[in-house]
Every structure is written in structure tokens, then in C-alpha cells.
Design a protein around this motif. Sequence first.
Motif, PDB file in Angstrom:
ATOM      1  N   ARG A 134       0.840  -1.202   0.000  1.00  0.00           N
ATOM      2  CA  ARG A 134       0.000   0.000   0.000  1.00  0.00           C
ATOM      3  C   ARG A 134       0.873   1.248   0.000  1.00  0.00           C
ATOM      4  O   ARG A 134       0.584   2.215  -0.719  1.00  0.00           O
ATOM      5  CB  ARG A 134      -0.911  -0.013   1.229  1.00  0.00           C
ATOM      6  N   TYR A 135       1.939   1.254   0.777  1.00  0.00           N
ATOM      7  CA  TYR A 135       2.847   2.404   0.805  1.00  0.00           C
ATOM      8  C   TYR A 135       3.478   2.615  -0.572  1.00  0.00           C
ATOM      9  O   TYR A 135       3.545   3.753  -1.072  1.00  0.00           O
ATOM     10  CB  TYR A 135       3.933   2.173   1.853  1.00  0.00           C
ATOM     11  N   ARG A 136       3.931   1.541  -1.210  1.00  0.00           N
ATOM     12  CA  ARG A 136       4.598   1.685  -2.519  1.00  0.00           C
ATOM     13  C   ARG A 136       3.613   2.144  -3.593  1.00  0.00           C
ATOM     14  O   ARG A 136       3.969   2.951  -4.458  1.00  0.00           O
ATOM     15  CB  ARG A 136       5.253   0.355  -2.901  1.00  0.00           C
ATOM     16  N   ARG A 137       2.392   1.650  -3.548  1.00  0.00           N
ATOM     17  CA  ARG A 137       1.400   2.076  -4.537  1.00  0.00           C
ATOM     18  C   ARG A 137       1.071   3.557  -4.371  1.00  0.00           C
ATOM     19  O   ARG A 137       0.971   4.297  -5.353  1.00  0.00           O
ATOM     20  CB  ARG A 137       0.115   1.242  -4.386  1.00  0.00           C
ATOM     21  N   LEU A 138       0.905   3.994  -3.131  1.00  0.00           N
ATOM     22  CA  LEU A 138       0.589   5.401  -2.883  1.00  0.00           C
ATOM     23  C   LEU A 138       1.765   6.306  -3.200  1.00  0.00           C
ATOM     24  O   LEU A 138       1.582   7.434  -3.665  1.00  0.00           O
ATOM     25  CB  LEU A 138       0.170   5.584  -1.420  1.00  0.00           C
ATOM     26  N   THR A 139       2.978   5.828  -2.960  1.00  0.00           N
ATOM     27  CA  THR A 139       4.159   6.632  -3.262  1.00  0.00           C
ATOM     28  C   THR A 139       4.250   6.923  -4.758  1.00  0.00           C
ATOM     29  O   THR A 139       4.596   8.045  -5.167  1.00  0.00           O
ATOM     30  CB  THR A 139       5.425   5.913  -2.781  1.00  0.00           C
ATOM     31  N   ARG A 140       3.944   5.932  -5.582  1.00  0.00           N
ATOM     32  CA  ARG A 140       4.015   6.131  -7.035  1.00  0.00           C
ATOM     33  C   ARG A 140       2.980   7.154  -7.512  1.00  0.00           C
ATOM     34  O   ARG A 140       3.243   7.920  -8.443  1.00  0.00           O
ATOM     35  CB  ARG A 140       3.793   4.798  -7.756  1.00  0.00           C
ATOM     36  N   ARG A 141       1.813   7.186  -6.869  1.00  0.00           N
ATOM     37  CA  ARG A 141       0.737   8.058  -7.338  1.00  0.00           C
ATOM     38  C   ARG A 141       0.718   9.420  -6.653  1.00  0.00           C
ATOM     39  O   ARG A 141       0.464  10.437  -7.283  1.00  0.00           O
ATOM     40  CB  ARG A 141      -0.622   7.372  -7.136  1.00  0.00           C
ATOM     41  N   ARG A 142       0.995   9.444  -5.337  1.00  0.00           N
ATOM     42  CA  ARG A 142       0.779  10.667  -4.570  1.00  0.00           C
ATOM     43  C   ARG A 142       2.031  11.218  -3.909  1.00  0.00           C
ATOM     44  O   ARG A 142       1.990  12.314  -3.355  1.00  0.00           O
ATOM     45  CB  ARG A 142      -0.281  10.428  -3.476  1.00  0.00           C
ATOM     46  N   GLY A 202      -0.204  -9.260  -2.377  1.00  0.00           N
ATOM     47  CA  GLY A 202      -0.987  -9.426  -3.600  1.00  0.00           C
ATOM     48  C   GLY A 202      -2.452  -9.113  -3.438  1.00  0.00           C
ATOM     49  O   GLY A 202      -3.239  -9.347  -4.365  1.00  0.00           O
ATOM     50  N   TYR A 203      -2.852  -8.577  -2.302  1.00  0.00           N
ATOM     51  CA  TYR A 203      -4.269  -8.326  -2.055  1.00  0.00           C
ATOM     52  C   TYR A 203      -4.831  -7.309  -3.036  1.00  0.00           C
ATOM     53  O   TYR A 203      -5.935  -7.470  -3.554  1.00  0.00           O
ATOM     54  CB  TYR A 203      -4.454  -7.839  -0.619  1.00  0.00           C
ATOM     55  N   HIS A 204      -4.088  -6.245  -3.306  1.00  0.00           N
ATOM     56  CA  HIS A 204      -4.595  -5.204  -4.207  1.00  0.00           C
ATOM     57  C   HIS A 204      -4.831  -5.756  -5.609  1.00  0.00           C
ATOM     58  O   HIS A 204      -5.864  -5.481  -6.229  1.00  0.00           O
ATOM     59  CB  HIS A 204      -3.603  -4.040  -4.263  1.00  0.00           C
ATOM     60  N   GLU A 205      -3.873  -6.537  -6.107  1.00  0.00           N
ATOM     61  CA  GLU A 205      -4.020  -7.090  -7.447  1.00  0.00           C
ATOM     62  C   GLU A 205      -5.191  -8.054  -7.530  1.00  0.00           C
ATOM     63  O   GLU A 205      -5.886  -8.121  -8.543  1.00  0.00           O
ATOM     64  CB  GLU A 205      -2.730  -7.801  -7.858  1.00  0.00           C
ATOM     65  N   SER A 206      -5.421  -8.809  -6.463  1.00  0.00           N
ATOM     66  CA  SER A 206      -6.518  -9.779  -6.491  1.00  0.00           C
ATOM     67  C   SER A 206      -7.879  -9.101  -6.479  1.00  0.00           C
ATOM     68  O   SER A 206      -8.873  -9.704  -6.892  1.00  0.00           O
ATOM     69  CB  SER A 206      -6.408 -10.730  -5.298  1.00  0.00           C
ATOM     70  N   ARG A 207      -7.944  -7.863  -6.040  1.00  0.00           N
ATOM     71  CA  ARG A 207      -9.214  -7.162  -5.976  1.00  0.00           C
ATOM     72  C   ARG A 207      -9.517  -6.353  -7.233  1.00  0.00           C
ATOM     73  O   ARG A 207     -10.615  -5.820  -7.375  1.00  0.00           O
ATOM     74  CB  ARG A 207      -9.204  -6.195  -4.777  1.00  0.00           C
ATOM     75  N   ILE A 208      -8.551  -6.224  -8.126  1.00  0.00           N
ATOM     76  CA  ILE A 208      -8.772  -5.445  -9.344  1.00  0.00           C
ATOM     77  C   ILE A 208      -9.577  -6.271 -10.340  1.00  0.00           C
ATOM     78  O   ILE A 208      -9.264  -7.439 -10.610  1.00  0.00           O
ATOM     79  CB  ILE A 208      -7.431  -5.012  -9.965  1.00  0.00           C
ATOM     80  N   ASN A 209     -10.616  -5.693 -10.903  1.00  0.00           N
ATOM     81  CA  ASN A 209     -11.447  -6.369 -11.876  1.00  0.00           C
ATOM     82  C   ASN A 209     -10.645  -6.684 -13.137  1.00  0.00           C
ATOM     83  O   ASN A 209      -9.960  -5.822 -13.686  1.00  0.00           O
ATOM     84  CB  ASN A 209     -12.647  -5.485 -12.221  1.00  0.00           C
ATOM     85  N   THR A 210     -10.714  -7.938 -13.597  1.00  0.00           N
ATOM     86  CA  THR A 210      -9.921  -8.369 -14.749  1.00  0.00           C
ATOM     87  C   THR A 210     -10.279  -7.590 -16.006  1.00  0.00           C
ATOM     88  O   THR A 210      -9.395  -7.162 -16.767  1.00  0.00           O
ATOM     89  CB  THR A 210     -10.124  -9.871 -14.991  1.00  0.00           C
ATOM     90  N   GLN A 211     -11.555  -7.383 -16.247  1.00  0.00           N
ATOM     91  CA  GLN A 211     -11.962  -6.668 -17.449  1.00  0.00           C
ATOM     92  C   GLN A 211     -11.522  -5.209 -17.404  1.00  0.00           C
ATOM     93  O   GLN A 211     -11.083  -4.645 -18.417  1.00  0.00           O
ATOM     94  CB  GLN A 211     -13.473  -6.750 -17.610  1.00  0.00           C
ATOM     95  N   ARG A 212     -11.609  -4.594 -16.243  1.00  0.00           N
ATOM     96  CA  ARG A 212     -11.160  -3.208 -16.134  1.00  0.00           C
ATOM     97  C   ARG A 212      -9.654  -3.113 -16.356  1.00  0.00           C
ATOM     98  O   ARG A 212      -9.165  -2.189 -17.019  1.00  0.00           O
ATOM     99  CB  ARG A 212     -11.523  -2.649 -14.757  1.00  0.00           C
TER     100      ARG A 212
END
Length: 418
Positions: free
Chosen positions: A337-345, A379-389
Amino acid sequence: MVARVCAIDIGKAGLVACVRVPHASRPDRRVQEVREYATVTPALLALADWLRVERVELVAMEATSDYWKPVFYLLEAEGFECWLLNAKHVKNVPGRPKTDRLDAVWLAKVVERGMCRPSLVHPKPIRRLRDVTRYRRSLVREQTREKQRLEKTLQDAQIKLDSVISDLHGVSGRQMLQAMIAGQRDPKVLAELAHTTMRRKIPQLRQALAGHFDDHHAFICATMLRRIDALAADIAQLDNRIEEMIAPFAAAVAKLDEITGVGIRAAQEIIAEIGVDMTVFPTAAHLASRAKFAPIDARSAGKKKGNSTGKGNPWLAGTLGEVVAAIARTNTFLGERYRRLTRRRGKKRAIVAVGNSVLTIIWHLLSDPNARHHDLGSGYHESRINTQRRQRDLIRQLEQLTGQKVDLQPRPELPAAA
């Protein structure tokens, strides 16, 4: 709202107390009396006697520096219900005359009509634990500053030891420093004092120790080392004291230690700052808001204004910052979560967001005796992302990159092997 109330305007050497009670013969009227007292103990005991005579139900005072503490603690020990109020919440109306007496009267009126709410004041065991943990952190900071001064002195003498040794105050580094202070200046002899794996760096050590270290530098370094050792001894004593004081809250420390990035020392400091009674925070968001680790939505005329979370508890913020720094290096849910937020914000917003998550976990662990921390995995974030999106986003990115239309076709079936 409150029939018999006392409000106190506190200064360093004196205070002004205003008592407002119902009129003896006219129930629709209020009677007030204002008195001044010194802040020494006999005068405060006299104030407590006066409040007993007036049968005061509630005593309120502003949080003025540290001057409120002796008054609050003494009246609390005398059996009165005390409220500590934020000065910003009870600011006098603009345009009114401002004196100590008028401030006390205004504060009494605000409190008796229920126009304010008290600030959190922890019980005595938590307050004492907080004093010791804060003092320990202050000594650690002072010790770090002293070590930095020592490194600057070595740089002045052209000794580049800290460029070769990761811990200048380890076994090898300390023996080399003591030898230089004792009068040894030969880089070859000093380099031979290296221990274990450090001996592989003897050639680099000989070059790093070839400077112009003289008696002037030796005198300054010896003084600094004595101060560093004295601070280390004081910190060790505080550690022992904290272990004794934290014993009643050992179960809470063990639960917080389950959180990734939160060690025993960080758990002790967190408990010293927020306590263990989470009933004072109705939700986890209230705890994050008190720590100023909650986002603030500032909008005007349909536009979003840049705003900070405000100034909260610097001691709690320092501990949470260290916890987030440790989390950032882990392969966990919060680390990802920290690494994902660092890249965006950016890093600053990521620290606040992950600190908010840590406080949320802490609130749930301390609120529910049966709650336990369970990491969701990186891997929780990736598992929650909709495949089609996700597929649609990748197609859009590829079209922007190539400038061509992308059309997906099913993969042809491979011929069966003979």
C-alpha cells in the motif's frame, strides 16, 4: 446545562477563578463570583475549599502551556470533575474587552451552556509512562546529535572512517577512536584493530585513517564520547523504568507487536501517547483525527483547496513515521500500500495514509480483546482489481503508445502433439 460551574483562567504565577451558581431566591437568575489565587499549593488548596463550599459540579480550564497541569491534577485529586478545553474552541468573541477576569467569566458561560467539549486527559499511569517515554526519545535524539558532531570532528581531521564502517560506534570503530584519542596515529596500526568481517576492509581503513588527527581533535572527541556513553547509560535506566511501568499493559504491547513494523519499543510509545482505553475514541476515525493522520476535505466555490492534516501530537507522529519507514521495506499488505501510494501521490501523503491504516488497526486491536492482526498479503490489491477493467486499461495504454487501434482476438488452438 451545568448548574454549578467554575472556570479558571490560568497563568504561570496566578489564576482567576469564576464560579457561577443558581440564585438563592430567583431560579431564573445566576450568581457569579470571581476570585484570584496564586498557583502555589496552599493557594490551590484554598481554591478547592472554596469550590466545595459552593458545591461546584464541574471545573473547566484552558490548556495554557504546561501551567494547567498542577491545577488540573490537584483539583482532580481533590475529587472534582475537571475539563481541559482547547483555547481555539472557546475563543472570546471578537470586539469584547479581554482581561483575565472577563476571560474566566466568558469561559464559565460557555461551559455551563454546553457550548464546548473537553479534551482528552489520560489517567495518571498513562501520563507517567508518557513522561518517561518522551524523555527517553529526547535523550536518543540528543545522543544522535552528539554522534553527528563526532562525525563532523573526524571530517575536520580528514578521517573518513564513517565512509568505510557502517557503525562508527561499533566494536571496531570504538577501538580505533579510543586508540587515536590515546595517541596512536599510524593508519596501519589503527586498521589492524578491525574485528571479524571488518578485517576484509583493512586496505580501505588504512586510507580512511590517514589524516591529520592531532591532540586538539583528540580532546574534543574524548569529551563527545564521554557524553555519548553517559547518555547511553541514562537511556538504559529509562528502558528499565519503562519495562516496570508498562507491565500492567503487557497484553496490549504484545498485541501491537503483532503489527508489521511495530516493535516492542514502538508499541510502548504508542500506548503511552494514546492509552489503552479506546472507549474515548468512538471510532478508529476519531483516533486518526486526534493524531492528525486523517485527510481534510477543503472545498470552496466548487474547487478543491490544498490543505494539510494539521499539527497533531509530534511524539506520536515521530513513532508512526518510524513504523511506516519499517513497513515500507516489507513484502506485506501495508508495505505494498505504501509503494502504490508513493508512485501516485508521493512519499509524504503515503506516510500519512499508511499511518492512518496503522492507527485503524491499533484501534481495533485495543477495542476488541479477541481481535488479532492478520496480514492480507502484498498481492491483495491485485486480487481485488477487476480483470476486465485491467484489460481495458492496458488496451488504452497500448493504443496511446502506438497510435493504432488494438483489437483482441482469441488465441488459436495449438495442434495436438503426435
